[in-house]
Motif scaffolding. Sequence first.
Motif, short mmCIF file in Angstrom:
data_model
loop_
_atom_site.label_atom_id
_atom_site.label_comp_id
_atom_site.label_asym_id
_atom_site.label_seq_id
_atom_site.Cartn_x
_atom_site.Cartn_y
_atom_site.Cartn_z
N ALA A 11 37.51 26.65 1.28
CA ALA A 11 37.20 26.59 2.71
C ALA A 11 36.43 25.31 3.04
N ALA A 12 35.58 24.84 2.11
CA ALA A 12 34.87 23.59 2.33
C ALA A 12 35.85 22.42 2.40
N GLY A 13 36.87 22.43 1.53
CA GLY A 13 37.90 21.40 1.60
C GLY A 13 38.66 21.45 2.92
N PHE A 14 38.97 22.67 3.38
CA PHE A 14 39.63 22.82 4.69
C PHE A 14 38.75 22.26 5.80
N THR A 15 37.44 22.51 5.71
CA THR A 15 36.51 22.10 6.78
C THR A 15 36.48 20.60 6.94
N THR A 16 36.36 19.86 5.83
CA THR A 16 36.30 18.41 5.96
C THR A 16 37.62 17.84 6.48
N ALA A 17 38.75 18.40 6.07
CA ALA A 17 40.05 17.91 6.54
C ALA A 17 40.26 18.25 8.01
N PHE A 18 39.94 19.48 8.39
CA PHE A 18 40.09 19.90 9.78
C PHE A 18 39.17 19.11 10.69
N GLY A 19 37.92 18.89 10.25
CA GLY A 19 36.99 18.13 11.06
C GLY A 19 37.41 16.69 11.24
N ALA A 20 37.93 16.09 10.17
CA ALA A 20 38.33 14.69 10.25
C ALA A 20 39.51 14.50 11.19
N HIS A 21 40.58 15.26 11.01
CA HIS A 21 41.81 15.06 11.78
C HIS A 21 41.77 15.74 13.14
N GLY A 22 41.05 16.87 13.24
CA GLY A 22 41.01 17.57 14.52
C GLY A 22 40.39 16.73 15.61
N ILE A 23 39.29 16.07 15.31
CA ILE A 23 38.63 15.22 16.31
C ILE A 23 39.35 13.89 16.45
N ALA A 24 39.75 13.28 15.32
CA ALA A 24 40.40 11.97 15.39
C ALA A 24 41.67 12.01 16.24
N ALA A 25 42.43 13.09 16.15
CA ALA A 25 43.69 13.17 16.89
C ALA A 25 43.48 13.37 18.38
N ASN A 26 42.28 13.76 18.80
CA ASN A 26 42.05 14.08 20.21
C ASN A 26 41.05 13.16 20.90
N LEU A 27 40.46 12.23 20.17
CA LEU A 27 39.50 11.33 20.79
C LEU A 27 40.15 10.43 21.83
#
Length: 382
Positions: A6-22
């Motif tokens: 879940a920690a691996g999921f968190t860093t990936a989701f946080g990186a791409h989730g925000i980057a794709a919507n900024l």
Amino acid sequence: MWPLYAAGFTTAFGAHGIAANLGGHGRGAVTSLLVLGGLLALYDGAEVVLKPVFGTLADRIGARPVLLGGLVAFAAASALYVVADRPGWLWAARLGQGAAASAFSPSASALVARLNPAARHGRAFGSYGFCKSVGYTLGPLLGGVLVWAGGLRLLFAVLAVLGVAVAVWAVVAVPVVPPLPKARQTVLDLARRLADPAFLSPTAALAAATAALSVGVGFLPVSGRTAGLGTVATGAAVSLLAASAALVQPRAGRALDEGRLTTRTGLTAGLLLTAAGLACAMLPGLAGMLTAAVLTGAGTGLITPLGFAALASATPPERLGQTMGAAELGRELGDAGGPLLVAGVATATTLTYGYAALAVLIATGPLLGLLLGSLRRHGVRV
């Protein structure tokens, strides 16, 4: 193990989730392409600088405290923007997220290795990579839905809750793994260990895989638009790339543990598959784009668990955090270097030649290795 996944999921989701919507939803904060580039670079820039530092700290005080501290700091940095919705605080929140991910990402990798016997490293890192790939896939999609429903603040709020939830889960489920005693290490000793082929070969393969993934996610949609394809088709190609990588990783890890695949054969095949995928991206139309997505995803899916398993098996247990942090640094350099190489060549020529340049660069190492191996088998001294 699941809190670590879940920690691996968190860093990936946080990186791409925000980057794709900024770019589309950061009005008021994102005033130009230069500002957007700076915000995107903050997260990865913090990781490049801090991952080796936190990896070494994990070896010194234990990986579990660094994991928990990083997750709590990630939640706090995300909550910062929720409380203070101002452009300056967006920069601070993004920098804080990257610094926090630099702590819990290599610590999670080190714990995956410490909590599993060597005979299960392939499966463990395959599952870890699968969860990270799911985070990369869902980040832009689910992040877009959250931003549509409540703006960037809602996305940051969800990330804050996610960080706290994973931290609590890790407190409950992840056992205490005390740091191991280790001999004093000089800078020269560290340099020798990082220059060893047992470290360099898998790290270079991991960097190549990350470079290819970044190029696929960033440039395949550009190729699709150039070919007259719609957003649905280009989005499907990117999703297919991530899904292919996610599906292959657990299977590759299992094959390694069961002796059906060796690290050297798997990494060689993964690099050649990745290069073939980039070569297919040179072909026009939907067929070329989808083939490129499948092959590139499959190649990177082979490389990732085998590369981390090779690093874990070749590293003294008391130095796992340091090794994983340094390997993550190599991945971040690939993440940045691949798109820069393709963009630079494409600017001077066309995007087709950009794909070709990265494909040749990735294929050169394994092809040279195959050639030298063949010469040795035939008695030629090299």
